[in-house]
Motif scaffolding. Structure first.
Motif, mmCIF file in Angstrom:
data_model
loop_
_atom_site.group_PDB
_atom_site.id
_atom_site.type_symbol
_atom_site.label_atom_id
_atom_site.label_comp_id
_atom_site.label_asym_id
_atom_site.label_seq_id
_atom_site.Cartn_x
_atom_site.Cartn_y
_atom_site.Cartn_z
ATOM 1 N N TYR A 211 52.512 97.202 65.816
ATOM 2 C CA TYR A 211 51.099 97.400 65.602
ATOM 3 C C TYR A 211 50.749 97.032 64.473
ATOM 4 C CZ TYR A 211 51.070 102.089 63.209
ATOM 5 O OH TYR A 211 51.139 102.989 62.424
ATOM 6 N N SER A 212 49.794 96.140 64.268
ATOM 7 C CA SER A 212 49.201 95.383 63.043
ATOM 8 C C SER A 212 47.724 95.806 62.931
ATOM 9 C CB SER A 212 49.122 94.052 63.050
ATOM 10 O OG SER A 212 50.511 93.553 63.383
ATOM 11 N N CYS A 213 47.669 96.672 61.890
ATOM 12 C CA CYS A 213 46.043 97.238 61.662
ATOM 13 C C CYS A 213 45.904 97.776 60.083
ATOM 14 C CB CYS A 213 45.923 98.437 62.599
ATOM 15 S SG CYS A 213 44.384 99.396 62.478
ATOM 16 N N CYS A 232 51.120 105.466 68.852
ATOM 17 C CA CYS A 232 51.993 104.511 68.322
ATOM 18 C C CYS A 232 52.924 105.039 67.237
ATOM 19 C CB CYS A 232 51.373 103.556 67.621
ATOM 20 S SG CYS A 232 50.363 102.315 68.587
ATOM 21 N N LYS A 233 52.461 105.908 66.564
ATOM 22 C CA LYS A 233 53.481 106.823 65.700
ATOM 23 C C LYS A 233 54.376 107.641 66.400
ATOM 24 C CE LYS A 233 49.904 106.303 62.118
ATOM 25 N NZ LYS A 233 48.835 106.788 61.228
ATOM 26 N N GLU A 234 53.697 108.527 67.178
ATOM 27 C CA GLU A 234 54.590 109.485 67.933
ATOM 28 C C GLU A 234 55.660 108.737 68.735
ATOM 29 O OE1 GLU A 234 51.630 111.233 70.779
ATOM 30 O OE2 GLU A 234 50.700 112.440 68.672
ATOM 31 N N ASN A 235 55.332 107.630 69.115
ATOM 32 C CA ASN A 235 56.522 106.752 69.933
ATOM 33 C C ASN A 235 57.593 106.074 69.177
ATOM 34 O OD1 ASN A 235 55.977 107.159 73.162
ATOM 35 N ND2 ASN A 235 54.062 107.155 72.333
ATOM 36 N N GLY A 236 57.268 106.137 67.748
ATOM 37 C CA GLY A 236 58.177 105.222 66.997
ATOM 38 C C GLY A 236 57.951 103.841 66.762
ATOM 39 N N TYR A 237 56.894 103.356 66.973
ATOM 40 C CA TYR A 237 56.274 102.033 66.706
ATOM 41 C C TYR A 237 56.376 101.927 65.132
ATOM 42 C CZ TYR A 237 54.360 101.383 71.560
ATOM 43 O OH TYR A 237 54.381 101.728 72.876
ATOM 44 N N SER A 238 56.493 100.268 64.974
ATOM 45 C CA SER A 238 56.637 100.070 63.705
ATOM 46 C C SER A 238 54.935 99.691 63.170
ATOM 47 C CB SER A 238 57.477 98.915 63.298
ATOM 48 O OG SER A 238 58.841 99.628 63.335
ATOM 49 N N ALA A 239 54.566 99.627 62.217
ATOM 50 C CA ALA A 239 53.411 99.381 61.369
ATOM 51 C C ALA A 239 53.971 97.860 60.704
ATOM 52 C CB ALA A 239 52.696 100.223 60.728
ATOM 53 N N ARG A 240 53.061 96.713 61.110
ATOM 54 C CA ARG A 240 53.268 95.611 60.276
ATOM 55 C C ARG A 240 51.901 94.910 60.078
ATOM 56 N NH1 ARG A 240 57.562 97.560 59.858
ATOM 57 N NH2 ARG A 240 59.612 96.895 60.349
ATOM 58 N N TYR A 241 51.490 94.975 58.906
ATOM 59 C CA TYR A 241 50.192 94.236 58.583
ATOM 60 C C TYR A 241 50.096 93.502 57.457
ATOM 61 C CZ TYR A 241 45.032 93.980 57.986
ATOM 62 O OH TYR A 241 43.764 93.659 57.722
ATOM 63 N N ILE A 242 49.936 92.307 57.474
ATOM 64 C CA ILE A 242 50.187 91.302 56.406
ATOM 65 C C ILE A 242 48.794 91.019 55.841
ATOM 66 C CG2 ILE A 242 50.904 88.993 55.858
ATOM 67 C CD1 ILE A 242 52.682 88.789 58.363
ATOM 68 N N GLY A 243 47.662 91.130 56.459
ATOM 69 C CA GLY A 243 46.338 91.059 55.924
ATOM 70 C C GLY A 243 46.009 89.614 56.098
ATOM 71 N N SER A 244 46.644 88.830 56.772
ATOM 72 C CA SER A 244 46.509 87.366 56.892
ATOM 73 C C SER A 244 46.450 87.258 58.672
ATOM 74 C CB SER A 244 47.596 86.054 56.487
ATOM 75 O OG SER A 244 47.459 85.029 56.600
ATOM 76 N N LEU A 245 45.463 86.960 59.202
ATOM 77 C CA LEU A 245 45.170 87.004 60.740
ATOM 78 C C LEU A 245 46.163 86.170 61.499
ATOM 79 C CD1 LEU A 245 44.102 88.025 63.363
ATOM 80 C CD2 LEU A 245 41.922 86.280 62.627
ATOM 81 N N MET A 320 50.121 96.696 75.940
ATOM 82 C CA MET A 320 49.767 97.401 74.749
ATOM 83 C C MET A 320 48.247 97.422 75.013
ATOM 84 S SD MET A 320 52.471 96.247 71.944
ATOM 85 C CE MET A 320 52.271 97.535 70.815
ATOM 86 N N VAL A 321 47.705 96.250 75.062
ATOM 87 C CA VAL A 321 46.053 96.174 74.933
ATOM 88 C C VAL A 321 45.611 97.106 76.173
ATOM 89 C CG1 VAL A 321 44.147 94.575 75.489
ATOM 90 C CG2 VAL A 321 46.066 93.792 74.014
ATOM 91 N N ASP A 322 46.239 97.065 77.150
ATOM 92 C CA ASP A 322 45.773 98.062 78.445
ATOM 93 C C ASP A 322 45.794 99.368 77.871
ATOM 94 O OD1 ASP A 322 45.254 95.941 80.082
ATOM 95 O OD2 ASP A 322 47.108 96.240 81.170
ATOM 96 N N LYS A 323 46.890 99.818 77.126
ATOM 97 C CA LYS A 323 46.850 101.309 76.777
ATOM 98 C C LYS A 323 45.785 101.662 75.767
ATOM 99 C CE LYS A 323 49.583 104.863 76.667
ATOM 100 N NZ LYS A 323 49.651 105.651 78.086
ATOM 101 N N VAL A 324 45.335 100.915 74.705
ATOM 102 C CA VAL A 324 44.266 100.677 74.115
ATOM 103 C C VAL A 324 43.084 101.068 74.732
ATOM 104 C CG1 VAL A 324 42.872 99.951 72.181
ATOM 105 C CG2 VAL A 324 45.193 99.577 71.896
ATOM 106 N N ALA A 325 43.087 100.331 75.772
ATOM 107 C CA ALA A 325 41.766 100.348 76.668
ATOM 108 C C ALA A 325 41.511 101.833 77.274
ATOM 109 C CB ALA A 325 41.682 99.467 77.879
#
Length: 340
Positions: A211-213, A232-245, A320-325
């Motif tokens: 997830y990028s945020c 996301c954190k509970e399921n062991g996802y990785s955070a990757r956020y560059i700050g360049s869309l 993933m988008v559906d899960k956010v919804a």
């Protein structure tokens, strides 16, 4: 010489565009020429970026754009390069740019197309060698030929795009675009001065674990987004956020993942621009099998009312988008229950 080390020989961007011209029975070559004009401007901007450390083109320009953001020197350079290429190409009657307050009339009132462009997204990262990009959308004009492009021409919803794409300037330079018939990526070979087809028929994975945020603002996120990030954190996802869309989107498109820029206390309508960023990337991701929403609505169906309209963006792999919804709907139900 090892064949693996040989220079790439394959389908160039120009040749690919020519082959795909039959996908547009209403076109007589103008759209193909327009895409080639964008490809040419991308080569020029790529050259400027690659020598940024040797010339005085990094850092702030000393002015703010219409968004209230400080313009970087390369923002201005890229804006000039793309506008010049589109004007000279002769296929566009009007351009709207993130860097310009008003519609840019090209003087070619018989041009069939409108272009919306973010000439250099993430340019503040150029000083530290982080990948940056260009984002563009192409629409057919709806006003009569012979007149200047109108505001109505420029404020079409995303479903009416005939093409959209981005260029990412990174370890290699890539141009990725769609005309509504799948997504294809082309890598620039600088010694030959050509974009070659390197990523045909891109399909984004249905799900991912990235997830990028920008979690620095998490305290002002909607509860549904906070709950999803905890998931996301509970399921062991990785955070990757560059700050360049463009860089964040490109990685998630190819490998699977989700990019989230929700409304915040400082930016209640979101920060990204519907016309210059969200629509183009939404068109691309849908063509690759993904999804894009603002939390409740499909991005492509949002009717714009302003050239510089801002919009929240949740974009990436479908599941993933559906899960956010789901989390967003749960938040709405909880709020309604409190009201009762």
């Amino acid at each position: 010489m090892d064949d693996k080390l040989a220079l790439p020989v394959g389908t160039t961007l120009d040749r690919f565009i020519m082959k795909k011209q039959a996908d547009f029975p209403y076109a007589t070559g103008e759209l193909s020429q327009l895409l080639r004009d964008i490809g040419l401007a991308a080569k020029i901007v790529n050259r400027e970026i690659n020598r940024a450390g040797l010339l005085d083109v990094t850092g702030a320009y000393g002015q703010q754009n219409v968004q209230g953001e400080e313009q970087q020197k390369l923002d201005v350079i890229a804006n000039i390069r793309f506008i010049r290429a589109l004007r000279n190409g002769g296929e566009v009657c009007a351009i709207i740019s993130e860097e310009e307050d008003e519609i840019i009339h090209t003087g070619n009132n018989k041009g069939k197309y409108i272009v919306a462009i973010d000439p250099l997204d993430g340019s503040s990262n150029i000083d530290v060698n982080v990948s940056i990009g260009t984002i563009f959308s192409i629409y057919r004009r709806i006003s009569d030929s012979g007149c200047e492009g109108s505001t109505e021409d420029c404020l079409q919803d995303g479903t009416r795009q005939v093409a959209a794409g981005y260029i990412i300037y990174g370890s290699s330079t890539m141009l990725v675009y769609t005309t509504g018939h799948g997504v294809n990526g082309f890598t620039y070979e600088p010694s030959l001065g050509e974009f070659f087809l390197s990523h045909p028929n891109i399909k984004s994975p249905k799900t991912g674990n990235v997830y990028s945020c920008n979690e620095g603002s998490v305290n002002s996120f909607p509860e549904g987004i906070k709950n999803y990030l905890n998931y996301c954190k509970e399921n062991g996802y990785s955070a990757r956020y560059i700050g360049s869309l463009v860089a964040d989107f490109h990685r998630n498109l190819l490998k699977g993942g989700i990019y989230i820029y929700p409304p915040t206390a400082k930016a209640p309508n979101g920060k990204l621009r519907l016309m210059y960023e969200c629509n183009a990337l939404a068109f691309i991701v849908e063509q690759a099998g993904g999804k894009a929403t603002d939390g409740t609505r499909r991005i492509l169906e949002i009717q714009p009312t302003d050239l510089h309209q801002r919009c929240p963006l949740i974009i990436g792999s479908t599941e993933m988008v559906d899960k956010v919804a789901e989390f967003m709907k749960s938040e709405v139900k909880a709020e309604e229950a409190v009201k009762v």
